[in-house]
Scaffold this motif. Structure first.
Motif, mmCIF file in Angstrom:
data_model
loop_
_atom_site.group_PDB
_atom_site.id
_atom_site.type_symbol
_atom_site.label_atom_id
_atom_site.label_comp_id
_atom_site.label_asym_id
_atom_site.label_seq_id
_atom_site.Cartn_x
_atom_site.Cartn_y
_atom_site.Cartn_z
ATOM 1 N N GLN A 238 0.720 -1.339 0.141
ATOM 2 C CA GLN A 238 -0.058 -0.032 0.114
ATOM 3 C C GLN A 238 0.767 1.198 -0.106
ATOM 4 O O GLN A 238 0.203 2.253 -0.198
ATOM 5 C CB GLN A 238 -0.780 -0.007 1.158
ATOM 6 C CG GLN A 238 -2.049 -1.156 1.051
ATOM 7 C CD GLN A 238 -3.125 -0.783 2.019
ATOM 8 O OE1 GLN A 238 -3.677 0.302 2.183
ATOM 9 N NE2 GLN A 238 -3.670 -2.148 2.490
ATOM 10 N N SER A 239 2.054 1.127 -0.001
ATOM 11 C CA SER A 239 3.136 2.212 -0.018
ATOM 12 C C SER A 239 4.109 2.274 -0.827
ATOM 13 O O SER A 239 5.036 1.578 -0.880
ATOM 14 C CB SER A 239 3.634 2.582 1.356
ATOM 15 O OG SER A 239 2.690 2.650 2.483
ATOM 16 N N ARG A 240 3.669 2.953 -2.037
ATOM 17 C CA ARG A 240 4.834 3.155 -3.314
ATOM 18 C C ARG A 240 4.861 4.375 -3.780
ATOM 19 O O ARG A 240 3.713 5.312 -3.660
ATOM 20 C CB ARG A 240 4.386 2.224 -4.415
ATOM 21 C CG ARG A 240 4.313 0.785 -4.151
ATOM 22 C CD ARG A 240 5.760 0.137 -4.070
ATOM 23 N NE ARG A 240 5.839 -1.162 -3.624
ATOM 24 C CZ ARG A 240 6.883 -2.021 -3.747
ATOM 25 N NH1 ARG A 240 7.850 -1.057 -3.693
ATOM 26 N NH2 ARG A 240 7.057 -3.257 -3.170
ATOM 27 N N GLN A 241 6.110 5.000 -4.052
ATOM 28 C CA GLN A 241 6.124 6.413 -4.565
ATOM 29 C C GLN A 241 6.283 5.870 -6.281
ATOM 30 O O GLN A 241 6.795 5.080 -6.706
ATOM 31 C CB GLN A 241 7.422 6.800 -4.243
ATOM 32 C CG GLN A 241 7.527 7.378 -2.823
ATOM 33 C CD GLN A 241 7.997 6.098 -1.709
ATOM 34 O OE1 GLN A 241 8.574 4.988 -2.154
ATOM 35 N NE2 GLN A 241 7.520 6.576 -0.686
ATOM 36 N N THR A 242 5.717 6.777 -6.844
ATOM 37 C CA THR A 242 5.469 6.846 -8.399
ATOM 38 C C THR A 242 6.574 6.838 -9.158
ATOM 39 O O THR A 242 7.053 6.063 -10.008
ATOM 40 C CB THR A 242 4.513 7.632 -8.916
ATOM 41 O OG1 THR A 242 3.410 7.706 -7.862
ATOM 42 C CG2 THR A 242 4.065 7.183 -10.155
ATOM 43 N N PHE A 243 7.684 8.049 -8.722
ATOM 44 C CA PHE A 243 8.781 8.368 -9.599
ATOM 45 C C PHE A 243 10.041 8.240 -8.513
ATOM 46 O O PHE A 243 9.833 9.169 -7.566
ATOM 47 C CB PHE A 243 8.817 9.435 -10.142
ATOM 48 C CG PHE A 243 7.706 9.596 -11.178
ATOM 49 C CD1 PHE A 243 7.959 9.158 -12.538
ATOM 50 C CD2 PHE A 243 6.483 10.259 -10.954
ATOM 51 C CE1 PHE A 243 7.303 9.035 -13.624
ATOM 52 C CE2 PHE A 243 5.507 10.219 -12.297
ATOM 53 C CZ PHE A 243 5.779 9.525 -13.470
ATOM 54 N N VAL A 244 10.856 7.352 -8.661
ATOM 55 C CA VAL A 244 11.968 6.993 -7.521
ATOM 56 C C VAL A 244 13.256 7.276 -8.461
ATOM 57 O O VAL A 244 13.389 6.400 -9.233
ATOM 58 C CB VAL A 244 11.952 5.897 -6.719
ATOM 59 C CG1 VAL A 244 13.038 5.728 -5.870
ATOM 60 C CG2 VAL A 244 10.643 6.009 -6.076
ATOM 61 N N GLY A 245 14.185 8.290 -7.967
ATOM 62 C CA GLY A 245 15.585 8.095 -8.720
ATOM 63 C C GLY A 245 16.391 9.110 -8.541
ATOM 64 O O GLY A 245 15.889 10.161 -7.893
ATOM 65 N N SER A 246 17.529 9.256 -9.177
ATOM 66 C CA SER A 246 18.353 10.685 -9.329
ATOM 67 C C SER A 246 17.467 11.664 -10.251
ATOM 68 O O SER A 246 16.347 11.284 -10.755
ATOM 69 C CB SER A 246 19.456 10.367 -10.130
ATOM 70 O OG SER A 246 18.922 10.166 -11.591
ATOM 71 N N PRO A 247 17.735 13.002 -9.931
ATOM 72 C CA PRO A 247 16.969 14.141 -10.851
ATOM 73 C C PRO A 247 16.786 13.663 -12.402
ATOM 74 O O PRO A 247 15.894 13.905 -12.845
ATOM 75 C CB PRO A 247 17.831 15.328 -10.515
ATOM 76 C CG PRO A 247 18.513 15.029 -9.145
ATOM 77 C CD PRO A 247 18.759 13.496 -9.047
ATOM 78 N N GLU A 248 18.001 13.243 -12.926
ATOM 79 C CA GLU A 248 17.963 12.683 -14.336
ATOM 80 C C GLU A 248 16.910 11.697 -14.353
ATOM 81 O O GLU A 248 16.149 11.674 -15.659
ATOM 82 C CB GLU A 248 19.379 12.576 -14.908
ATOM 83 C CG GLU A 248 20.473 13.669 -14.563
ATOM 84 C CD GLU A 248 20.837 13.877 -13.311
ATOM 85 O OE1 GLU A 248 20.563 12.914 -12.389
ATOM 86 O OE2 GLU A 248 21.489 14.923 -13.419
ATOM 87 N N THR A 249 16.989 10.632 -13.718
ATOM 88 C CA THR A 249 15.994 9.548 -13.996
ATOM 89 C C THR A 249 14.383 10.026 -13.977
ATOM 90 O O THR A 249 13.666 9.609 -14.745
ATOM 91 C CB THR A 249 16.178 8.317 -12.981
ATOM 92 O OG1 THR A 249 17.651 7.917 -13.125
ATOM 93 C CG2 THR A 249 15.286 7.205 -13.129
ATOM 94 N N VAL A 250 14.374 10.933 -12.757
ATOM 95 C CA VAL A 250 12.906 11.253 -12.705
ATOM 96 C C VAL A 250 12.549 12.152 -13.653
ATOM 97 O O VAL A 250 11.431 12.095 -14.280
ATOM 98 C CB VAL A 250 12.848 12.107 -11.239
ATOM 99 C CG1 VAL A 250 11.570 12.714 -11.093
ATOM 100 C CG2 VAL A 250 12.947 11.026 -10.136
ATOM 101 N N ALA A 251 13.338 13.107 -14.382
ATOM 102 C CA ALA A 251 13.258 14.093 -15.134
ATOM 103 C C ALA A 251 12.665 13.333 -16.415
ATOM 104 O O ALA A 251 11.630 13.418 -17.167
ATOM 105 C CB ALA A 251 14.307 15.092 -15.308
#
Length: 441
Positions: free
Chosen positions: A361-374
């Motif tokens: 029930q607890s997940r983050q949608t976008f996880v990563g370095s700034p470059e990965t998330v962008a």
């Protein structure tokens, strides 16, 4: 180069002040007040510094209860939406101001006047998220307690919005006398004059957040933007295609209905660093008590006697219609199947009760370095998962700042986000939406 960048699609960004929910990590020393205006000001100005399109406020008309007591996640209170947005209009210059106001427990004239006023005060930055409820529990705070059958929620919402539009349109120019509004329908019988001239945007931007078939159709017919929970690529594309096709069936340009999932994010120096941060945040979000409360939504039983650090309950779920929780939409269609799925997962991974809840029930949608998330954000918009995102940070009010400081510059470098606001732009201008009454391009 991603398809999003090649196609030149700009990312729409909204910032959700999270309020009371199990996303927020209350125990973090950086977590601040959810009532003090300073928190709202800091959050809004962070979003504006990041060239976001709008700030979004949810609404709670009654504190949720579980087993007859107030749910821990609600005890901090829920400030009223419109006074907060009016205050933010004075400390921001470009940011859209979106508020959730219920069409079941309000009246069209009152809401039309309130949003027209906000639109004037903010020079065209107001948005209304139209929601409904047939929840008798919520209705106990109002004189119409529980009066509205479930199947009339959207028929009332449709008439409500139709009447509000009549009031917005009936005084097109403050130099002339307002026109009289007269409407008789199944939900409303209204006759009178508007109290405020037509808003600068014509109508405030209309959001909608329902996911049922009726909710999707209401959005396709009426909304400028849809706030959705479908953030994964597969579910997002299916939802995107569905509501866009519904909009087209109503004679609308599908591009004038923006699909904006609510998403969470964790940013680290590297992808591995971000994954470690995400795991720590999930553990903070789900205390032992919270795990019990969330699992009661599956079992529909009082599980307070179970050890959060022990195994899952050894009893079967209560499948009756009566629920142990009130004031929160039921999200589990088959409790027995869900309990079986959780047990299988717990056996496979040797998880405790709390660990099982954290895992599922607890997940983050976008996880990563700034470059990965962008890059992930750009790709999602470019591949028609959505038109943009409503970001929900886990810390208030400072949680948006890492995104603004580290991801926004990368989006700008890649041409996916503006580097300045257009002069005198309304929220409709920022979102690329037509004004009411404009002929199709």
């Amino acid at each position: 180069m991603t398809r999003a960048h090649a196609a030149g699609r700009q990312i729409i960004l909204g910032a959700h002040f999270p309020g009371v929910n199990n996303t927020t990590v209350w125990s973090d020393p950086a977590s601040g007040s959810h009532i003090a205006f300073e928190s709202f000001r800091r959050f809004a100005q962070s979003a504006e510094r990041g060239f976001f399109d709008f700030l979004f406020l949810a609404e709670g008309l009654r504190l949720r209860e579980q087993r007859g007591v107030i749910h821990d996640l609600d005890v901090v209170g829920r400030p009223d939406t419109l006074p907060v947005l009016s205050g933010l209009a004075a400390v921001t210059a470009h940011l859209g101001l979106a508020g959730t106001i219920n069409a079941t427990y309000n009246e069209p004239y009152e809401v039309a006047r309130q949003f027209a006023t906000l639109d004037h005060l903010s020079a065209g930055r107001a948005a209304w998220n139209v929601v409904t409820t047939s929840d008798a529990f919520t209705g106990e705070n109002f004189r119409r307690a529980g009066y509205l059958p479930h199947d009339q929620r959207y028929s009332r919402a449709q008439e409500f919005l139709d009447v509000a539009r009549l009031f917005w349109d009936s005084w097109p120019d403050p130099r002339i006398e307002p026109g009289r509004v007269s409407y008789t329908g199944t939900q409303f019988d209204v006759a009178g004059y508007p109290g405020v001239p037509r808003p600068p945007q014509g109508h405030p931007v209309i959001f909608q957040a329902g996911d049922s078939a009726a909710g999707r159709d209401f959005a396709a017919r009426n909304a400028d933007a849809v706030f959705t929970r479908h953030g994964t690529p597969e579910a997002g594309r299916a939802f995107y295609a569905d509501v866009k096709s519904r909009a087209q069936a109503h004679g609308r340009d599908p591009e004038n209905l923006k699909v904006l999932p609510g998403v969470t994010f964790v940013i680290g120096d590297t992808d591995e660093d971000a994954r470690e941060r995400a795991a720590a945040i999930r553990a903070q979000q789900v205390s032992g008590q919270t795990a019990i409360l969330l699992l009661e939504h599956v079992w529909n039983r009082d599980l307070s006697g179970y050890d959060p650090d022990g195994p899952l309950p050894d009893i079967e779920p209560d499948l009756s219609e009566t629920t142990v929780f009130q004031g929160r939409a039921r999200q589990i269609d088959d409790r027995a199947a869900e309990a079986a799925r959780l047990r299988a997962l717990a056996r496979e991974k040797n998880l405790t009760l709390r660990q099982t809840v954290i895992e599922t029930q607890s997940r983050q949608t976008f996880v990563g370095s700034p470059e990965t998330v962008a890059e992930a954000l750009i790709d999602a918009v470019g591949t028609r998962v959505c038109d943009g995102f409503i970001l929900v940070p886990h810390i208030t009010p400072a949680g948006l700042e890492p995104f603004v400081e580290r991801v926004v510059p990368l989006l700008q470098e890649r041409g996916a986000l503006r580097t300045e606001y257009p002069a005198n732009a309304t929220l409709r201008d920022l979102l690329g939406l037509p004004y009411p009454g404009e002929a199709p391009a």
